[in-house]
Structures are given as structure tokens and as C-alpha cells.
Scaffold this motif. Sequence first.
Motif, PDB file in Angstrom:
ATOM      1  N   GLN A   1      77.604  45.047  55.325  1.00 50.04           N
ATOM      2  CA  GLN A   1      78.270  44.931  56.624  1.00 50.04           C
ATOM      3  C   GLN A   1      79.716  45.418  56.545  1.00 50.04           C
ATOM      4  N   ALA A   2      80.431  44.990  55.503  1.00 50.22           N
ATOM      5  CA  ALA A   2      81.831  45.399  55.350  1.00 50.22           C
ATOM      6  C   ALA A   2      81.929  46.901  55.092  1.00 50.22           C
ATOM      7  N   TRP A   3      81.028  47.428  54.279  1.00 48.25           N
ATOM      8  CA  TRP A   3      81.016  48.859  53.968  1.00 48.25           C
ATOM      9  C   TRP A   3      80.747  49.684  55.231  1.00 48.25           C
ATOM     10  N   SER A   4      79.764  49.251  56.006  1.00 40.56           N
ATOM     11  CA  SER A   4      79.415  49.959  57.232  1.00 40.56           C
ATOM     12  C   SER A   4      80.599  50.019  58.193  1.00 40.56           C
ATOM     13  N   GLN A   5      81.321  48.921  58.319  1.00 42.40           N
ATOM     14  CA  GLN A   5      82.477  48.886  59.215  1.00 42.40           C
ATOM     15  C   GLN A   5      83.593  49.801  58.707  1.00 42.40           C
ATOM     16  N   ALA A   6      83.841  49.768  57.395  1.00 40.67           N
ATOM     17  CA  ALA A   6      84.918  50.580  56.823  1.00 40.67           C
ATOM     18  C   ALA A   6      84.615  52.070  56.949  1.00 40.67           C
ATOM     19  N   VAL A   7      83.398  52.468  56.611  1.00 40.46           N
ATOM     20  CA  VAL A   7      83.033  53.882  56.705  1.00 40.46           C
ATOM     21  C   VAL A   7      82.977  54.315  58.173  1.00 40.46           C
ATOM     22  N   GLY A   8      82.521  53.412  59.049  1.00 39.80           N
ATOM     23  CA  GLY A   8      82.515  53.724  60.473  1.00 39.80           C
ATOM     24  C   GLY A   8      83.906  54.028  60.988  1.00 39.80           C
ATOM     25  N   LEU A   9      84.902  53.309  60.467  1.00 40.16           N
ATOM     26  CA  LEU A   9      86.289  53.555  60.864  1.00 40.16           C
ATOM     27  C   LEU A   9      86.747  54.926  60.377  1.00 40.16           C
ATOM     28  N   ILE A  10      86.393  55.263  59.128  1.00 41.83           N
ATOM     29  CA  ILE A  10      86.734  56.585  58.585  1.00 41.83           C
ATOM     30  C   ILE A  10      86.128  57.687  59.439  1.00 41.83           C
ATOM     31  N   VAL A  11      84.847  57.530  59.776  1.00 42.36           N
ATOM     32  CA  VAL A  11      84.141  58.548  60.557  1.00 42.36           C
ATOM     33  C   VAL A  11      84.757  58.708  61.938  1.00 42.36           C
ATOM     34  N   SER A  12      85.080  57.596  62.583  1.00 45.32           N
ATOM     35  CA  SER A  12      85.634  57.673  63.943  1.00 45.32           C
ATOM     36  C   SER A  12      86.977  58.394  63.957  1.00 45.32           C
ATOM     37  N   TYR A  13      87.819  58.139  62.943  1.00 50.53           N
ATOM     38  CA  TYR A  13      89.108  58.827  62.888  1.00 50.53           C
ATOM     39  C   TYR A  13      88.930  60.300  62.529  1.00 50.53           C
ATOM     40  N   ALA A  14      87.991  60.595  61.620  1.00 52.72           N
ATOM     41  CA  ALA A  14      87.758  61.989  61.243  1.00 52.72           C
ATOM     42  C   ALA A  14      87.282  62.795  62.444  1.00 52.72           C
TER      43      ALA A  14
END
Length: 324
Positions: free
Chosen positions: A153-166
Motif C-alpha cells: 500500500q505504501a509503495w503504491s502510493q509513493a510510486v503513484g506520486l512519482i508517476v503523477s508528477y512525471a
Amino acid sequence: MTHLQTNDLEEVQSVVAGIYCAHSVLTSGGASADAAGLDLIRRAPQPVVKLHYGRSVRIDAGTFPRLMLMQTCLDGSGAAEQGSLRAELRRGQTVPLSPGLATRLAFDSRFAQQSVRLDIERVEALCSSWLNVPALDRPLRFDLNPFSAALEQAWSQAVGLIVSYARSGLLLPASAIANLDEFIVSLVLSQHPHNYSDDLRRPQKGLPPRLVREAERLMRDGELHQTPSKIAAELGVSLRTLELGFRAVHDCSPSEFLRRVRVAKARETLLAPKATTSVTEVALANGFLHLARFSAYYREVFGESPVHTLRRSQPRGTLAMAVG
């Protein structure tokens, strides 16, 4: 951001090899009519890739040279083998693949993945910092098992944040990038088993109060891209020693203390804004990528939202800039 959609499997293989490593791809079960697709969402410092082959494939990646990959199954199913170990890949699960091991992968025709290539030097440097040793005496290797539910869950949220900014194309400040990348590395290193986990669990002494005060000074007066691991390295101690010292003196972690420092610096800017100052700009400049969490942290400390602080401090006629 690079996008590729093609029926030419060799073309996809060539692009993937440029991002990861040389490998062979064999199709099985007959060719699918679905085209293969690849999205290179983020190039550096730790690339994020979405990939599907559109057919059942078997991949031989050799010894996975200098490649540490967190592979998340988005759809379909597959399997990963490293050495004598094997892990099944199911939708919504992430499996870490470590370097220096004979690696074979098998994906069904529906398999789609989102993978993050971790910077090995960064991961091993953080691990050695936590252990307070100059360098690791053997390569770092994660257990070939899916992440726990909490880590997933934590990984999904963190990577989701990276993807959204990219995908937004927003150019992030160095402080924000440094914090985000250290977070995803420390998340996996602290929460998923590996061959140094037992060493990290051994008791350590905390930092003397004088060095805690020096760490506080570095947090307040140092560059905004400072992170707890960089501060520990500058003091010549392990990150765990730094953590124990802060918990003894402040009853909080170094990360929590640093967050308080950055929230205070953000408030200083919001209380003396320029005509073009915005909450988003101030949050990112102080290392906060998640704007809702920044607002929550700010309200918890100061009893008002950052937007409210900016609005009452903003020169007349510029209120429309407060949120943007």
C-alpha cells in the motif's frame, strides 16, 4: 516520457535492454494480436516503466547485472526465478528482483507491469549508513517474495506520486526529488527482508545530545535537499544511531523533526510572500510533494491552513495567486 506501441517484439526488447539489461525473449503459446506497449514514465534518478508484451513470453535476463528492480504486476500473472528461488506474480503484487543472480521471467499474454529501477549505489549507501560501516561487505539482495500488504500500500502510493508528477511535466525542486527518492529507497530497505535485515535489527547506542544538537543545526541551516541519511553521514554515524538519539531527546524520528523544520521555514515564506508566491511553490520548495499532507502538517502545527496564512499576508490585489 517515452511511449512505444508496436507489434515488433524485437523493437520493444531493444528499448527495454537500454533501460535495464541485455536479455532474450521467447514467445510461447502462439502470438497474440495485441500489440506490445512500453511507457518510460520517469528516466532518472530511478526510472519508472510500464510494460506489456501482448503475448506469453519467457525472458532470460542473464545475471541481472547491476539491476535492482521492483516489479509490480498490474494485470495477468507471471513468475520470476532468481538462482534457485521462484516467486509467483499476481495482480497488485510487487516482487523485488536483485542483481547478480541468474534471472528468468515468464509472463502470460495479459501480463502488464509497472517497474521501478532502484539506484543500487543509493540503496547500498543508505544500508551502510544505517549500519555505520564505510561499505557493505557483500551485495545487497532482497528476498524473492511479494511485498507485505502494508508495504504494498505504501509503495503504491509513493510510486503513484512519482508517476503523477512525471506526467504533469512539473519541474520539481532538488529538495523534493531528494526526499522522494530517499523515501522509496528507505521504504523497501526497512520493510522488506534482505540479507542485512538481521544486522539492522541489532541494538545500537543513540547519538549523544551534543551531536543531536549539531544534527538540528544542520537541519535548520543546511541546504533544503538535506535528508536524515545525509545528515547521519556528515556526522559520521549510522542513521539508526541518529534515530535513537532523536527519540531520546525529542521523542520523534529525525524525519519528523526535519519535517517540523521545513514546515516552519514554509511558514516564514508564507508570512512574507512576494506577489507571485503560491502554496504549491512553497510546499515543493521545502520538500513536500503531497500538498494535502503538507496542509495537514501545517494546520496541526499552526492551527490554520497555509492558504489562510498566505491570504492574510499577501499584498492587496494578489489573493488569486494563493492556491495556484
